[in-house]
Design an enzyme around this catalytic site. Structure first.
Site, PDB file in Angstrom:
ATOM      1  N   LYS A  11       0.852  -1.199   0.000  1.00 36.29           N
ATOM      2  CA  LYS A  11       0.000   0.000   0.000  1.00 36.29           C
ATOM      3  C   LYS A  11       0.878   1.236   0.000  1.00 36.29           C
ATOM      4  O   LYS A  11       2.025   1.224   0.465  1.00 36.29           O
ATOM      5  CB  LYS A  11      -0.950   0.032   1.193  1.00 36.29           C
ATOM      6  N   ALA A 105      10.011  -3.039   6.458  1.00 32.04           N
ATOM      7  CA  ALA A 105      10.094  -1.757   7.177  1.00 32.04           C
ATOM      8  C   ALA A 105      10.280  -0.601   6.203  1.00 32.04           C
ATOM      9  O   ALA A 105      11.073   0.306   6.421  1.00 32.04           O
ATOM     10  CB  ALA A 105      11.227  -1.785   8.211  1.00 32.04           C
ATOM     11  N   GLY A 107       7.573   1.281   4.936  1.00 31.15           N
ATOM     12  CA  GLY A 107       6.424   2.196   4.893  1.00 31.15           C
ATOM     13  C   GLY A 107       5.399   1.767   3.867  1.00 31.15           C
ATOM     14  O   GLY A 107       4.539   2.547   3.465  1.00 31.15           O
ATOM     15  N   MET A 108       5.468   0.511   3.421  1.00 30.66           N
ATOM     16  CA  MET A 108       4.525   0.009   2.409  1.00 30.66           C
ATOM     17  C   MET A 108       3.693  -1.154   2.946  1.00 30.66           C
ATOM     18  O   MET A 108       3.054  -1.879   2.188  1.00 30.66           O
ATOM     19  CB  MET A 108       5.272  -0.398   1.143  1.00 30.66           C
ATOM     20  N   GLY A 110       4.460  -4.068   4.342  1.00 29.82           N
ATOM     21  CA  GLY A 110       4.855  -5.425   3.944  1.00 29.82           C
ATOM     22  C   GLY A 110       4.437  -6.495   4.943  1.00 29.82           C
ATOM     23  O   GLY A 110       3.904  -7.536   4.564  1.00 29.82           O
ATOM     24  N   GLY A 111       4.646  -6.241   6.230  1.00 29.65           N
ATOM     25  CA  GLY A 111       4.268  -7.215   7.257  1.00 29.65           C
ATOM     26  C   GLY A 111       2.754  -7.380   7.325  1.00 29.65           C
ATOM     27  O   GLY A 111       2.231  -8.498   7.415  1.00 29.65           O
ATOM     28  N   SER A 112       2.044  -6.266   7.246  1.00 29.88           N
ATOM     29  CA  SER A 112       0.575  -6.304   7.270  1.00 29.88           C
ATOM     30  C   SER A 112       0.042  -7.041   6.052  1.00 29.88           C
ATOM     31  O   SER A 112      -0.962  -7.754   6.130  1.00 29.88           O
ATOM     32  CB  SER A 112       0.003  -4.879   7.275  1.00 29.88           C
ATOM     33  N   ASP A 145      -3.033  -1.491   9.127  1.00 28.36           N
ATOM     34  CA  ASP A 145      -3.147  -1.513   7.662  1.00 28.36           C
ATOM     35  C   ASP A 145      -3.743  -2.806   7.122  1.00 28.36           C
ATOM     36  O   ASP A 145      -4.008  -2.910   5.925  1.00 28.36           O
ATOM     37  CB  ASP A 145      -1.752  -1.375   7.018  1.00 28.36           C
TER      38      ASP A 145
HETATM   39  O1  C5P Z   1      -0.941  -1.044  13.818  1.00 29.07           O
HETATM   40  P1  C5P Z   1       0.484  -1.411  13.571  1.00 29.07           P
HETATM   41  O2  C5P Z   1       0.933  -2.577  14.388  1.00 29.07           O
HETATM   42  O3  C5P Z   1       0.813  -1.562  12.126  1.00 29.07           O
HETATM   43  O4  C5P Z   1       1.343  -0.152  14.068  1.00 29.07           O
HETATM   44  C1  C5P Z   1       2.718  -0.235  14.327  1.00 29.07           C
HETATM   45  C2  C5P Z   1       3.124   0.894  15.271  1.00 29.07           C
HETATM   46  O5  C5P Z   1       2.960   2.169  14.618  1.00 29.07           O
HETATM   47  C3  C5P Z   1       2.255   0.991  16.518  1.00 29.07           C
HETATM   48  O6  C5P Z   1       2.747   0.192  17.557  1.00 29.07           O
HETATM   49  C4  C5P Z   1       2.340   2.475  16.876  1.00 29.07           C
HETATM   50  O7  C5P Z   1       3.547   2.763  17.553  1.00 29.07           O
HETATM   51  C5  C5P Z   1       2.441   3.145  15.520  1.00 29.07           C
HETATM   52  N1  C5P Z   1       1.127   3.615  15.019  1.00 29.07           N
HETATM   53  C6  C5P Z   1       0.554   4.750  15.580  1.00 29.07           C
HETATM   54  N2  C5P Z   1      -0.650   5.198  15.122  1.00 29.07           N
HETATM   55  C7  C5P Z   1      -1.279   4.558  14.102  1.00 29.07           C
HETATM   56  C8  C5P Z   1      -0.719   3.413  13.510  1.00 29.07           C
HETATM   57  C9  C5P Z   1       0.489   2.960  13.990  1.00 29.07           C
HETATM   58  O8  C5P Z   1       1.122   5.353  16.493  1.00 29.07           O
HETATM   59  N3  C5P Z   1      -2.434   5.036  13.666  1.00 29.07           N
END
Ligand code: C5P
Length: 305
Positions: A11, A105, A107-108, A110-112, A145
């Site tokens: 994404k 890691a 910003g796209m 990948g893990g999600s 994501d």
């Molecule tokens: O939701 P996800 O696990 O992908 O998010 C990874 C990290 O990014 C979270 O632990 C948080 O520190 C940060 N994050 C945030 N606000 C969001 C999405 C992610 O602070 N809306």
């Protein structure tokens, strides 16, 4: 057992509005997601003994830093499989094989993406038959994501990014991605955002009207001018060399240039494939750029292949 294969896109965020940190540590977002033609693949093969294993393969190790992807229970695809198993009560295990192309890691998401793919693949391999809507509920528990990566196309994201709603959009867009040498932790970029904003009032985030109008019209030039990312300052503070990458792409005539999500991947909008090639060529001279990839969007979300 017949394996189930799923292709899942990366994404990008055409805009990423970030609000003040919430009590749960997340930030409220107002974003427009677009799924792009850069795909990981996840193959799920059910096993009778209940074990869940994962193996990660990457053809381009330098770009994807696949070595950094955990091959144990910390892998988001494994977490997805466990969550689906708990939800459905199935007693089978699964071997998950991930072919990584999306930068790790970067910003796209990948893990999600791998988590979304694992939900669809295990649902098929185990014959658990959950609906798309039921899978989306599980997806939101796995990461902000993940619901969008099941959905694909274009969508507005709110909440912490997990609440997606439709957006009126037309057109297919030519993107150029500049991959960085090293990934950036999303959590670290949000923490830097908070640090930079200590003492100031962060407004509630909004999707810019100009961006919605550009998407409705399918107007690439207007879209280029409307791209925005509130995490830019924080990501550049951690990786100052990315400013140079963005500038080189703009000088090469990109219609717009921003970081992808929390970075460090930079994205550039081109008017057509040839224009994309020109931008990609110019980015070859950016010190912070490890690899350049041309891509198209939007594309569908996680699908059996
Ligand atoms: O939701 P996800 O696990 O992908 O998010 C990874 C990290 O990014 C979270 O632990 C948080 O520190 C940060 N994050 C945030 N606000 C969001 C999405 C992610 O602070 N809306």
């Amino acid at each position: 057992m017949t394996p189930a294969n799923v292709r899942v896109p990366a994404k990008i965020n055409l805009c990423l509005g970030v609000g003040p940190v919430r009590d749960d540590g997340y930030h409220p977002l107002a974003t427009v997601y677009q799924a792009v033609d850069l795909h990981d693949e996840v193959r799920a093969t059910a096993r009778e003994d209940g074990q869940i294993t994962v193996a990660v393969h990457a053809e381009l190790d330098a770009r994807t830093e696949a070595a950094d992807v955990p091959e144990d229970d910390d892998n988001l695809a494994v977490k997805a499989a466990r969550l689906l198993r708990d939800r459905t009560g199935v007693d089978l295990g699964v071997d998950l094989a991930i072919r990584k192309v999306i930068p790790v890691a970067g910003g796209m998401a990948g893990g999600s993406a791998d988590a979304a793919a694992a939900l669809v693949a295990c649902n098929e391999a185990w014959g658990t038959g959950l609906s798309r809507a039921a899978l989306e509920v599980l997806a939101a528990k796995l990461g902000s994501d993940v619901p969008f990566l099941l959905h694909g196309g274009n969508a507005i994201g709110s909440g912490r990014g997990e609440a997606i709603s439709p957006v009126l959009a037309r057109g297919s867009y030519h993107w150029v991605f500049a991959m960085a040498h090293q990934g950036l932790s999303t959590a670290a970029v949000y923490a830097e955002f908070d640090r930079l904003n200590v003492g100031s009032t962060v407004a509630d985030p909004q999707v810019p009207d100009a961006l919605l109008a550009a998407l409705r019209a399918g107007d690439a030039e207007a879209l280029g001018g409307a791209l925005s990312n509130d995490l830019t300052e924080a990501a550049l503070s951690l990786r100052p060399e990315l400013e140079d990458t963005l500038e080189i792409g703009i000088e090469a005539g990109a219609l717009g240039a921003i970081l992808s999500g929390s970075g460090p991947t930079a994205l550039f909008l081109a008017s057509d494939e040839q224009h994309g090639l020109d931008i990609a060529f110019a980015l070859g001279s950016a010190a912070g750029c490890a690899d350049v990839v041309q891509s198209r969007g939007p594309v569908p979300g996680a699908r059996l292949s």
